[in-house]
Design a protein around this motif. Structure first.
Motif, PDB file in Angstrom:
ATOM      1  N   ALA A   9     140.229   0.625  68.386  1.00 24.41           N
ATOM      2  CA  ALA A   9     139.464   0.192  68.907  1.00 24.41           C
ATOM      3  C   ALA A   9     140.834  -0.544  70.117  1.00 24.41           C
ATOM      4  N   ALA A  77     138.000  -9.279  69.014  1.00 26.19           N
ATOM      5  CA  ALA A  77     136.846  -8.311  69.421  1.00 26.19           C
ATOM      6  C   ALA A  77     136.816  -6.513  69.164  1.00 26.19           C
ATOM      7  N   ARG A  78     138.422  -7.062  69.450  1.00 28.22           N
ATOM      8  CA  ARG A  78     138.819  -5.167  68.778  1.00 28.22           C
ATOM      9  C   ARG A  78     138.987  -5.129  67.718  1.00 28.22           C
ATOM     10  N   ARG A  80     137.113  -6.433  65.789  1.00 27.99           N
ATOM     11  CA  ARG A  80     135.673  -6.594  64.747  1.00 27.99           C
ATOM     12  C   ARG A  80     134.809  -4.817  65.479  1.00 27.99           C
ATOM     13  N   CYS A  81     135.490  -4.528  66.531  1.00 28.35           N
ATOM     14  CA  CYS A  81     135.173  -2.965  67.259  1.00 28.35           C
ATOM     15  C   CYS A  81     135.665  -1.979  66.343  1.00 28.35           C
ATOM     16  N   CYS A  84     133.922  -1.964  62.199  1.00 24.74           N
ATOM     17  CA  CYS A  84     132.279  -1.562  62.481  1.00 24.74           C
ATOM     18  C   CYS A  84     132.581  -0.010  62.860  1.00 24.74           C
ATOM     19  N   ARG A  85     133.667   0.309  63.655  1.00 20.84           N
ATOM     20  CA  ARG A  85     133.142   1.631  63.777  1.00 20.84           C
ATOM     21  C   ARG A  85     133.710   2.712  62.124  1.00 20.84           C
ATOM     22  N   TYR A  91     127.673  -3.681  65.192  1.00 18.33           N
ATOM     23  CA  TYR A  91     128.222  -5.012  64.538  1.00 18.33           C
ATOM     24  C   TYR A  91     126.549  -5.634  65.078  1.00 18.33           C
ATOM     25  N   TRP A  93     125.174  -8.692  66.277  1.00 13.62           N
ATOM     26  CA  TRP A  93     126.217  -9.992  67.430  1.00 13.62           C
ATOM     27  C   TRP A  93     125.214 -11.160  67.266  1.00 13.62           C
TER      28      TRP A  93
END
Length: 99
Positions: A9, A77-78, A80-81, A84-85, A91, A93
């Motif tokens: 990400a 944020a990156r 977490r992304c 999840c990927r 995710y 939110w």
């Protein structure tokens, strides 16, 4: 959360960070940080990474960060992304504990 596949990400643009994460079964957390500000902020960046991994109950992961001056909120944020990927799950939110 269980990481299933390697994932990425983020971008390599100024003020961003590209994060690659992969499963690392039985080997704990391995963080590889490449940053122009590593001397000043390396420990803080690694602490942020460990905090987000703990948020997802991840104990075994290989994380590589190519930092271009990203703020803490961007790193979170990156990551977490990417998580999840890697886990192949969206995710939520709307969770109360989502930061």
């Amino acid at each position: 959360m269980t990481l299933k596949i390697p994932a990425i990400a983020g971008t390599l643009e100024s003020s961003d960070v590209q994060i690659a994460i992969a499963p690392n079964p039985g080997r704990g957390i391995e963080i590889d940080l490449e940053s122009d500000v590593k001397a000043q902020f390396g420990e803080a960046i690694e602490e942020t990474v460990r905090d987000v991994l703990a948020e997802f109950d991840i104990a075994d992961a290989s994380v590589r960060l190519l930092d271009k001056g990203a703020l803490d909120c961007v790193i979170r944020a990156r990551l977490r992304c990417a998580i999840c990927r890697s886990a192949e799950t969206p995710y939520d939110w709307t969770r109360e504990d989502a930061k």
